[in-house]
Design a protein around this motif. Structure first.
Motif, PDB file in Angstrom:
ATOM      1  N   ILE A  27      44.092 -21.823  62.614  1.00 45.29           N
ATOM      2  CA  ILE A  27      42.709 -22.122  62.978  1.00 45.29           C
ATOM      3  C   ILE A  27      42.432 -21.513  64.343  1.00 45.29           C
ATOM      4  CG2 ILE A  27      41.060 -23.948  63.514  1.00 45.29           C
ATOM      5  CD1 ILE A  27      41.704 -23.871  60.609  1.00 45.29           C
ATOM      6  N   ASP A  28      41.417 -20.713  64.413  1.00 41.15           N
ATOM      7  CA  ASP A  28      40.988 -20.059  65.643  1.00 41.15           C
ATOM      8  C   ASP A  28      39.837 -20.858  66.235  1.00 41.15           C
ATOM      9  OD1 ASP A  28      41.051 -18.089  67.546  1.00 41.15           O
ATOM     10  OD2 ASP A  28      39.913 -16.638  66.398  1.00 41.15           O
ATOM     11  N   GLY A  29      39.380 -20.499  67.396  1.00 42.40           N
ATOM     12  CA  GLY A  29      38.281 -21.211  68.029  1.00 42.40           C
ATOM     13  C   GLY A  29      36.939 -20.573  67.743  1.00 42.40           C
ATOM     14  N   GLY A  30      35.888 -21.233  68.131  1.00 46.91           N
ATOM     15  CA  GLY A  30      34.539 -20.699  68.027  1.00 46.91           C
ATOM     16  C   GLY A  30      34.014 -20.614  66.614  1.00 46.91           C
ATOM     17  N   VAL A  31      33.246 -19.568  66.352  1.00 49.53           N
ATOM     18  CA  VAL A  31      32.632 -19.366  65.047  1.00 49.53           C
ATOM     19  C   VAL A  31      33.694 -19.230  63.964  1.00 49.53           C
ATOM     20  CG1 VAL A  31      31.266 -17.726  63.683  1.00 49.53           C
ATOM     21  CG2 VAL A  31      30.522 -18.348  65.976  1.00 49.53           C
ATOM     22  N   VAL A  32      34.775 -18.556  64.283  1.00 50.81           N
ATOM     23  CA  VAL A  32      35.850 -18.361  63.307  1.00 50.81           C
ATOM     24  C   VAL A  32      36.494 -19.692  62.939  1.00 50.81           C
ATOM     25  CG1 VAL A  32      38.082 -17.278  62.918  1.00 50.81           C
ATOM     26  CG2 VAL A  32      36.276 -16.014  64.060  1.00 50.81           C
ATOM     27  N   GLY A  33      36.739 -20.533  63.911  1.00 56.38           N
ATOM     28  CA  GLY A  33      37.327 -21.844  63.628  1.00 56.38           C
ATOM     29  C   GLY A  33      36.419 -22.705  62.767  1.00 56.38           C
ATOM     30  N   ILE A  34      35.145 -22.695  63.090  1.00 56.25           N
ATOM     31  CA  ILE A  34      34.181 -23.456  62.290  1.00 56.25           C
ATOM     32  C   ILE A  34      34.132 -22.907  60.872  1.00 56.25           C
ATOM     33  CG2 ILE A  34      31.727 -24.006  62.024  1.00 56.25           C
ATOM     34  CD1 ILE A  34      31.572 -23.960  65.119  1.00 56.25           C
ATOM     35  N   SER A  35      34.169 -21.587  60.737  1.00 57.11           N
ATOM     36  CA  SER A  35      34.142 -20.963  59.413  1.00 57.11           C
ATOM     37  C   SER A  35      35.391 -21.306  58.611  1.00 57.11           C
ATOM     38  CB  SER A  35      34.029 -19.444  59.551  1.00 57.11           C
ATOM     39  OG  SER A  35      32.847 -19.092  60.214  1.00 57.11           O
ATOM     40  N   LEU A  36      36.544 -21.288  59.259  1.00 57.32           N
ATOM     41  CA  LEU A  36      37.789 -21.632  58.564  1.00 57.32           C
ATOM     42  C   LEU A  36      37.769 -23.074  58.074  1.00 57.32           C
ATOM     43  CD1 LEU A  36      40.428 -19.853  60.800  1.00 57.32           C
ATOM     44  CD2 LEU A  36      39.972 -19.384  58.404  1.00 57.32           C
ATOM     45  N   MET A  37      37.294 -23.983  58.928  1.00 55.84           N
ATOM     46  CA  MET A  37      37.224 -25.389  58.520  1.00 55.84           C
ATOM     47  C   MET A  37      36.208 -25.584  57.388  1.00 55.84           C
ATOM     48  SD  MET A  37      37.664 -27.603  62.008  1.00 55.84           S
ATOM     49  CE  MET A  37      36.598 -26.644  63.052  1.00 55.84           C
ATOM     50  N   ALA A  39      35.253 -23.383  55.173  1.00 58.32           N
ATOM     51  CA  ALA A  39      35.786 -22.786  53.952  1.00 58.32           C
ATOM     52  C   ALA A  39      36.847 -23.686  53.327  1.00 58.32           C
ATOM     53  CB  ALA A  39      36.372 -21.410  54.253  1.00 58.32           C
ATOM     54  N   THR A  40      37.668 -24.298  54.152  1.00 61.15           N
ATOM     55  CA  THR A  40      38.701 -25.198  53.644  1.00 61.15           C
ATOM     56  C   THR A  40      38.082 -26.429  52.998  1.00 61.15           C
ATOM     57  OG1 THR A  40      40.238 -24.451  55.351  1.00 61.15           O
ATOM     58  CG2 THR A  40      40.744 -26.537  54.275  1.00 61.15           C
ATOM     59  N   LEU A  41      37.059 -26.985  53.635  1.00 61.18           N
ATOM     60  CA  LEU A  41      36.434 -28.197  53.120  1.00 61.18           C
ATOM     61  C   LEU A  41      35.572 -27.947  51.883  1.00 61.18           C
ATOM     62  CD1 LEU A  41      35.385 -29.898  56.471  1.00 61.18           C
ATOM     63  CD2 LEU A  41      37.252 -30.564  54.947  1.00 61.18           C
ATOM     64  N   SER A  42      34.917 -26.792  51.832  1.00 59.78           N
ATOM     65  CA  SER A  42      33.975 -26.549  50.735  1.00 59.78           C
ATOM     66  C   SER A  42      34.565 -25.751  49.575  1.00 59.78           C
ATOM     67  CB  SER A  42      32.752 -25.803  51.268  1.00 59.78           C
ATOM     68  OG  SER A  42      33.106 -24.488  51.621  1.00 59.78           O
ATOM     69  N   GLY A  43      35.561 -24.948  49.842  1.00 60.29           N
ATOM     70  CA  GLY A  43      36.132 -24.109  48.794  1.00 60.29           C
ATOM     71  C   GLY A  43      35.464 -22.752  48.666  1.00 60.29           C
ATOM     72  N   TYR A  44      34.398 -22.497  49.446  1.00 63.32           N
ATOM     73  CA  TYR A  44      33.746 -21.188  49.432  1.00 63.32           C
ATOM     74  C   TYR A  44      34.540 -20.215  50.296  1.00 63.32           C
ATOM     75  CZ  TYR A  44      29.671 -23.341  47.296  1.00 63.32           C
ATOM     76  OH  TYR A  44      28.834 -23.990  46.440  1.00 63.32           O
ATOM     77  N   SER A  45      34.195 -18.943  50.189  1.00 70.80           N
ATOM     78  CA  SER A  45      34.903 -17.898  50.926  1.00 70.80           C
ATOM     79  C   SER A  45      34.670 -18.027  52.435  1.00 70.80           C
ATOM     80  CB  SER A  45      34.434 -16.526  50.448  1.00 70.80           C
ATOM     81  OG  SER A  45      34.993 -15.515  51.233  1.00 70.80           O
ATOM     82  N   PHE A  46      35.725 -17.787  53.160  1.00 66.38           N
ATOM     83  CA  PHE A  46      35.684 -17.802  54.621  1.00 66.38           C
ATOM     84  C   PHE A  46      34.697 -16.750  55.142  1.00 66.38           C
ATOM     85  CE2 PHE A  46      37.621 -15.189  58.009  1.00 66.38           C
ATOM     86  CZ  PHE A  46      37.367 -16.003  59.089  1.00 66.38           C
ATOM     87  N   SER A  47      34.687 -15.591  54.535  1.00 69.14           N
ATOM     88  CA  SER A  47      33.835 -14.492  54.989  1.00 69.14           C
ATOM     89  C   SER A  47      32.357 -14.843  54.917  1.00 69.14           C
ATOM     90  CB  SER A  47      34.108 -13.243  54.156  1.00 69.14           C
ATOM     91  OG  SER A  47      35.455 -12.877  54.254  1.00 69.14           O
ATOM     92  N   ILE A  53      27.194 -18.053  59.914  1.00 70.28           N
ATOM     93  CA  ILE A  53      27.172 -18.670  61.243  1.00 70.28           C
ATOM     94  C   ILE A  53      26.829 -17.646  62.316  1.00 70.28           C
ATOM     95  CG2 ILE A  53      28.590 -19.874  62.956  1.00 70.28           C
ATOM     96  CD1 ILE A  53      30.000 -21.253  60.599  1.00 70.28           C
ATOM     97  N   ASN A  54      27.142 -16.381  62.089  1.00 71.61           N
ATOM     98  CA  ASN A  54      26.823 -15.339  63.064  1.00 71.61           C
ATOM     99  C   ASN A  54      25.389 -14.840  62.980  1.00 71.61           C
ATOM    100  OD1 ASN A  54      28.988 -14.660  64.889  1.00 71.61           O
ATOM    101  ND2 ASN A  54      30.170 -14.231  63.050  1.00 71.61           N
ATOM    102  N   LEU A  55      24.669 -15.140  61.905  1.00 72.12           N
ATOM    103  CA  LEU A  55      23.291 -14.669  61.770  1.00 72.12           C
ATOM    104  C   LEU A  55      22.374 -15.100  62.920  1.00 72.12           C
ATOM    105  CD1 LEU A  55      22.605 -14.866  57.945  1.00 72.12           C
ATOM    106  CD2 LEU A  55      22.845 -12.826  59.369  1.00 72.12           C
ATOM    107  N   PRO A  56      22.426 -16.361  63.375  1.00 77.42           N
ATOM    108  CA  PRO A  56      21.563 -16.720  64.517  1.00 77.42           C
ATOM    109  C   PRO A  56      21.885 -15.915  65.782  1.00 77.42           C
ATOM    110  CG  PRO A  56      22.437 -18.691  63.472  1.00 77.42           C
ATOM    111  CD  PRO A  56      23.118 -17.530  62.847  1.00 77.42           C
TER     112      PRO A  56
END
Length: 70
Positions: A27-37, A39-47, A53-56
């Motif tokens: 697990i990394d920090g920032g946007v990547v960490g939030i994305s990893l968590m 993706a793990t919780l929802s089952g959707y792709s990390f990408s 999350i980076n769109l804003p």
């Protein structure tokens, strides 16, 4: 051209994370960490979460860039 290069850089970054961090459950920090968590919780792709999350931030960059051009 600058925006295209940023998108290409983001895609390369995402591919690298998808190949190294995700398979090793790091697990990394920032946007990547939030994305990893998310993706793990929802089952959707990390990408997908990284892009969403980076769109804003891309919008804020574009808005600032347009302001500087005037």
């Amino acid at each position: 051209m600058r925006c295209v290069m940023m998108i290409i850089g983001a895609l390369i970054y995402t591919i690298g994370l998808d190949l190294f961090l995700v398979p090793n459950n790091i697990i990394d920090g920032g946007v990547v960490g939030i994305s990893l968590m998310a993706a793990t919780l929802s089952g959707y792709s990390f990408s997908i979460f990284v892009v969403l999350i980076n769109l804003p931030f891309l919008y804020l960059l574009y808005r600032d860039w347009e302001t500087d051009r005037k």
